[in-house]
Design a protein around this motif. Structure first.
Motif, PDB file in Angstrom:
ATOM      1  N   GLN A  50      -4.481  11.351  16.797  1.00 50.39           N
ATOM      2  CA  GLN A  50      -5.446  12.047  15.946  1.00 50.39           C
ATOM      3  C   GLN A  50      -4.790  13.166  15.147  1.00 50.39           C
ATOM      4  O   GLN A  50      -5.149  13.409  13.983  1.00 50.39           O
ATOM      5  N   ASN A  51      -3.831  13.837  15.744  1.00 53.71           N
ATOM      6  CA  ASN A  51      -3.123  14.912  15.052  1.00 53.71           C
ATOM      7  C   ASN A  51      -2.352  14.369  13.843  1.00 53.71           C
ATOM      8  O   ASN A  51      -2.378  14.956  12.753  1.00 53.71           O
ATOM      9  N   GLN A  52      -1.693  13.237  14.026  1.00 52.43           N
ATOM     10  CA  GLN A  52      -0.925  12.636  12.928  1.00 52.43           C
ATOM     11  C   GLN A  52      -1.839  12.071  11.848  1.00 52.43           C
ATOM     12  O   GLN A  52      -1.544  12.162  10.655  1.00 52.43           O
ATOM     13  N   LEU A  53      -2.967  11.501  12.236  1.00 49.30           N
ATOM     14  CA  LEU A  53      -3.925  10.975  11.259  1.00 49.30           C
ATOM     15  C   LEU A  53      -4.516  12.109  10.419  1.00 49.30           C
ATOM     16  O   LEU A  53      -4.694  11.964   9.203  1.00 49.30           O
ATOM     17  N   SER A  54      -4.799  13.231  11.067  1.00 49.19           N
ATOM     18  CA  SER A  54      -5.395  14.364  10.349  1.00 49.19           C
ATOM     19  C   SER A  54      -4.417  14.959   9.334  1.00 49.19           C
ATOM     20  O   SER A  54      -4.809  15.447   8.279  1.00 49.19           O
ATOM     21  N   LYS A  55      -3.139  14.903   9.639  1.00 47.19           N
ATOM     22  CA  LYS A  55      -2.123  15.426   8.728  1.00 47.19           C
ATOM     23  C   LYS A  55      -2.060  14.604   7.443  1.00 47.19           C
ATOM     24  O   LYS A  55      -1.774  15.129   6.367  1.00 47.19           O
ATOM     25  N   LEU A  56      -2.319  13.296   7.570  1.00 45.82           N
ATOM     26  CA  LEU A  56      -2.219  12.419   6.410  1.00 45.82           C
ATOM     27  C   LEU A  56      -3.475  12.448   5.538  1.00 45.82           C
ATOM     28  O   LEU A  56      -3.458  11.992   4.397  1.00 45.82           O
ATOM     29  N   GLU A  57      -4.568  12.972   6.093  1.00 48.48           N
ATOM     30  CA  GLU A  57      -5.830  13.058   5.357  1.00 48.48           C
ATOM     31  C   GLU A  57      -6.187  11.707   4.713  1.00 48.48           C
ATOM     32  O   GLU A  57      -6.336  11.586   3.497  1.00 48.48           O
ATOM     33  N   VAL A  58      -6.302  10.714   5.553  1.00 45.23           N
ATOM     34  CA  VAL A  58      -6.568   9.352   5.081  1.00 45.23           C
ATOM     35  C   VAL A  58      -8.029   9.186   4.682  1.00 45.23           C
ATOM     36  O   VAL A  58      -8.932   9.513   5.445  1.00 45.23           O
ATOM     37  N   ASN A  59      -8.260   8.701   3.470  1.00 47.15           N
ATOM     38  CA  ASN A  59      -9.607   8.387   2.998  1.00 47.15           C
ATOM     39  C   ASN A  59      -9.788   6.871   3.078  1.00 47.15           C
ATOM     40  O   ASN A  59      -9.261   6.131   2.255  1.00 47.15           O
ATOM     41  N   GLU A  60     -10.543   6.439   4.080  1.00 50.07           N
ATOM     42  CA  GLU A  60     -10.711   5.007   4.341  1.00 50.07           C
ATOM     43  C   GLU A  60     -11.351   4.281   3.157  1.00 50.07           C
ATOM     44  O   GLU A  60     -10.940   3.175   2.799  1.00 50.07           O
ATOM     45  N   THR A  61     -12.324   4.897   2.534  1.00 51.95           N
ATOM     46  CA  THR A  61     -13.027   4.256   1.417  1.00 51.95           C
ATOM     47  C   THR A  61     -12.099   4.054   0.225  1.00 51.95           C
ATOM     48  O   THR A  61     -12.083   2.977  -0.390  1.00 51.95           O
ATOM     49  N   GLN A  62     -11.338   5.075  -0.108  1.00 50.85           N
ATOM     50  CA  GLN A  62     -10.410   4.972  -1.235  1.00 50.85           C
ATOM     51  C   GLN A  62      -9.352   3.904  -1.013  1.00 50.85           C
ATOM     52  O   GLN A  62      -8.928   3.238  -1.949  1.00 50.85           O
ATOM     53  N   ARG A  63      -8.934   3.761   0.223  1.00 50.78           N
ATOM     54  CA  ARG A  63      -7.923   2.752   0.540  1.00 50.78           C
ATOM     55  C   ARG A  63      -8.520   1.351   0.515  1.00 50.78           C
ATOM     56  O   ARG A  63      -7.871   0.388   0.100  1.00 50.78           O
ATOM     57  N   LEU A  64      -9.750   1.240   0.978  1.00 50.53           N
ATOM     58  CA  LEU A  64     -10.374  -0.071   1.128  1.00 50.53           C
ATOM     59  C   LEU A  64     -10.838  -0.683  -0.192  1.00 50.53           C
ATOM     60  O   LEU A  64     -10.695  -1.887  -0.401  1.00 50.53           O
ATOM     61  N   LYS A  65     -11.368   0.119  -1.072  1.00 50.85           N
ATOM     62  CA  LYS A  65     -11.986  -0.415  -2.299  1.00 50.85           C
ATOM     63  C   LYS A  65     -11.064  -1.315  -3.128  1.00 50.85           C
ATOM     64  O   LYS A  65     -11.474  -2.418  -3.518  1.00 50.85           O
ATOM     65  N   PRO A  66      -9.850  -0.906  -3.446  1.00 49.29           N
ATOM     66  CA  PRO A  66      -8.988  -1.804  -4.225  1.00 49.29           C
ATOM     67  C   PRO A  66      -8.646  -3.100  -3.496  1.00 49.29           C
ATOM     68  O   PRO A  66      -8.494  -4.160  -4.121  1.00 49.29           O
ATOM     69  N   LEU A  67      -8.549  -3.028  -2.163  1.00 49.79           N
ATOM     70  CA  LEU A  67      -8.283  -4.234  -1.368  1.00 49.79           C
ATOM     71  C   LEU A  67      -9.484  -5.179  -1.421  1.00 49.79           C
ATOM     72  O   LEU A  67      -9.336  -6.401  -1.556  1.00 49.79           O
ATOM     73  N   LEU A  68     -10.683  -4.593  -1.330  1.00 50.56           N
ATOM     74  CA  LEU A  68     -11.909  -5.384  -1.421  1.00 50.56           C
ATOM     75  C   LEU A  68     -12.073  -5.980  -2.819  1.00 50.56           C
ATOM     76  O   LEU A  68     -12.460  -7.141  -2.971  1.00 50.56           O
ATOM     77  N   GLN A  69     -11.775  -5.175  -3.812  1.00 48.85           N
ATOM     78  CA  GLN A  69     -11.894  -5.614  -5.197  1.00 48.85           C
ATOM     79  C   GLN A  69     -11.027  -6.854  -5.430  1.00 48.85           C
ATOM     80  O   GLN A  69     -11.458  -7.837  -6.045  1.00 48.85           O
ATOM     81  N   LYS A  70      -9.814  -6.810  -4.939  1.00 48.47           N
ATOM     82  CA  LYS A  70      -8.882  -7.931  -5.083  1.00 48.47           C
ATOM     83  C   LYS A  70      -9.410  -9.167  -4.358  1.00 48.47           C
ATOM     84  O   LYS A  70      -9.327 -10.292  -4.875  1.00 48.47           O
ATOM     85  N   LYS A  71      -9.970  -8.945  -3.177  1.00 53.59           N
ATOM     86  CA  LYS A  71     -10.486 -10.061  -2.379  1.00 53.59           C
ATOM     87  C   LYS A  71     -11.714 -10.676  -3.048  1.00 53.59           C
ATOM     88  O   LYS A  71     -11.862 -11.898  -3.107  1.00 53.59           O
ATOM     89  N   LEU A  72     -12.591  -9.835  -3.562  1.00 54.86           N
ATOM     90  CA  LEU A  72     -13.811 -10.326  -4.220  1.00 54.86           C
ATOM     91  C   LEU A  72     -13.482 -11.077  -5.503  1.00 54.86           C
ATOM     92  O   LEU A  72     -14.145 -12.069  -5.845  1.00 54.86           O
ATOM     93  N   THR A  73     -12.455 -10.642  -6.186  1.00 54.16           N
ATOM     94  CA  THR A  73     -12.044 -11.300  -7.431  1.00 54.16           C
ATOM     95  C   THR A  73     -11.535 -12.709  -7.169  1.00 54.16           C
ATOM     96  O   THR A  73     -11.671 -13.609  -8.018  1.00 54.16           O
ATOM     97  N   SER A  74     -10.959 -12.919  -5.999  1.00 50.05           N
ATOM     98  CA  SER A  74     -10.391 -14.235  -5.670  1.00 50.05           C
ATOM     99  C   SER A  74     -11.443 -15.238  -5.214  1.00 50.05           C
ATOM    100  O   SER A  74     -11.157 -16.430  -5.071  1.00 50.05           O
ATOM    101  N   VAL A  75     -12.667 -14.757  -4.996  1.00 48.62           N
ATOM    102  CA  VAL A  75     -13.742 -15.638  -4.532  1.00 48.62           C
ATOM    103  C   VAL A  75     -14.463 -16.276  -5.725  1.00 48.62           C
ATOM    104  O   VAL A  75     -14.845 -15.591  -6.677  1.00 48.62           O
ATOM    105  N   LYS A  76     -14.627 -17.600  -5.687  1.00 42.49           N
ATOM    106  CA  LYS A  76     -15.287 -18.310  -6.794  1.00 42.49           C
ATOM    107  C   LYS A  76     -16.762 -17.953  -6.873  1.00 42.49           C
ATOM    108  O   LYS A  76     -17.292 -17.652  -7.943  1.00 42.49           O
ATOM    109  N   THR A  77     -17.424 -18.006  -5.729  1.00 44.10           N
ATOM    110  CA  THR A  77     -18.852 -17.698  -5.684  1.00 44.10           C
ATOM    111  C   THR A  77     -19.115 -16.605  -4.654  1.00 44.10           C
ATOM    112  O   THR A  77     -18.783 -16.764  -3.484  1.00 44.10           O
ATOM    113  N   ILE A  78     -19.706 -15.516  -5.112  1.00 47.22           N
ATOM    114  CA  ILE A  78     -20.012 -14.430  -4.185  1.00 47.22           C
ATOM    115  C   ILE A  78     -21.407 -14.645  -3.603  1.00 47.22           C
ATOM    116  O   ILE A  78     -22.424 -14.361  -4.239  1.00 47.22           O
TER     117      ILE A  78
END
Length: 210
Positions: free
Chosen positions: A145-173
């Motif tokens: 937890q100490n190391q994670l807090s130092k990095l100040e990780v924003n889960e949403t900011q990290r996830l969105k571009p990954l999701l965007q890429k995945k959604l783009t590869s899907v023919k039908t949503i």
């Protein structure tokens, strides 16, 4: 008791077979042989033999531990487990761990810091999975937890571009494809609530553009 002879082993020139009172008694590394001031003709007691055996055990355990962690960094728990599996007693293991910490072969804080950075940047996995994997490696929760807090990780900011890429590869949503994507990112260690909200935001933004 007297050391009556000492022979260099044929299959390992760095090991010496030691004979006490004419009988084979133990094998020892050459460096320990000289360090302990052993020699043919030396009189030794049971107490000294016990101390020799402790030194032999420590030296062998230390070599195994260093070999185990030199090319791939390990946690303290992983090294302890390796030594236990190799048959060493608790006292020897603790002594080796202390020595390896001094030599900086073992450092759970540094290990955790690097592991998190690699997990985030290379593996692209989520905080939950990082936490679980580090705990499985025996790292203390406070260190994680100490190391994670130092990095100040924003889960949403990290996830969105990954999701965007995945959604783009899907023919039908549709529901089926969305569930498949959700399960994929859950497996990567992302929080379901964050996944759902991120998908909602992305799809809403896409509809507005249309």
């Amino acid at each position: 008791m007297i050391i009556t002879s000492a022979e260099t082993q044929k299959n390992n020139s760095n090991r010496i077979s030691v004979y006490v009172d004419g009988k084979y008694h133990f094998s020892i590394d050459e460096e320990d042989w000289f360090r302990l001031n052993l020699y043919v003709g030396k009189e030794i007691s049971e107490k000294e033999i016990k101390e020799i055996n402790e030194t032999r055990s420590f030296s062998r355990a230390k070599k195994i531990a260093i070999k185990f962690s030199i090319f791939k960094k390990r946690t303290e728990f992983e090294v302890k487990t390796k030594l236990k599996q190799s048959g060493f007693d608790g006292s020897t293991i603790e002594k080796v761990i202390r020595e390896l910490k001094v030599l900086q072969y073992i450092d759970d804080t540094t290990y955790t810091e690097k592991y998190i950075k690699d997990a985030l940047n290379l593996k692209k996995i989520g905080i939950h999975r990082i936490n679980v994997e580090l705990q499985r490696k025996g790292v203390d929760e406070a260190i994680i937890q100490n190391q994670l807090s130092k990095l100040e990780v924003n889960e949403t900011q990290r996830l969105k571009p990954l999701l965007q890429k995945k959604l783009t590869s899907v023919k039908t949503i549709d529901e089926k494809s969305l569930n498949k994507i959700k399960n994929y990112f859950i497996g990567k260690g992302y929080d379901l609530n964050v996944i759902n909200q991120s998908i909602k935001d992305i799809l809403s933004a896409t509809e507005e553009k249309i």
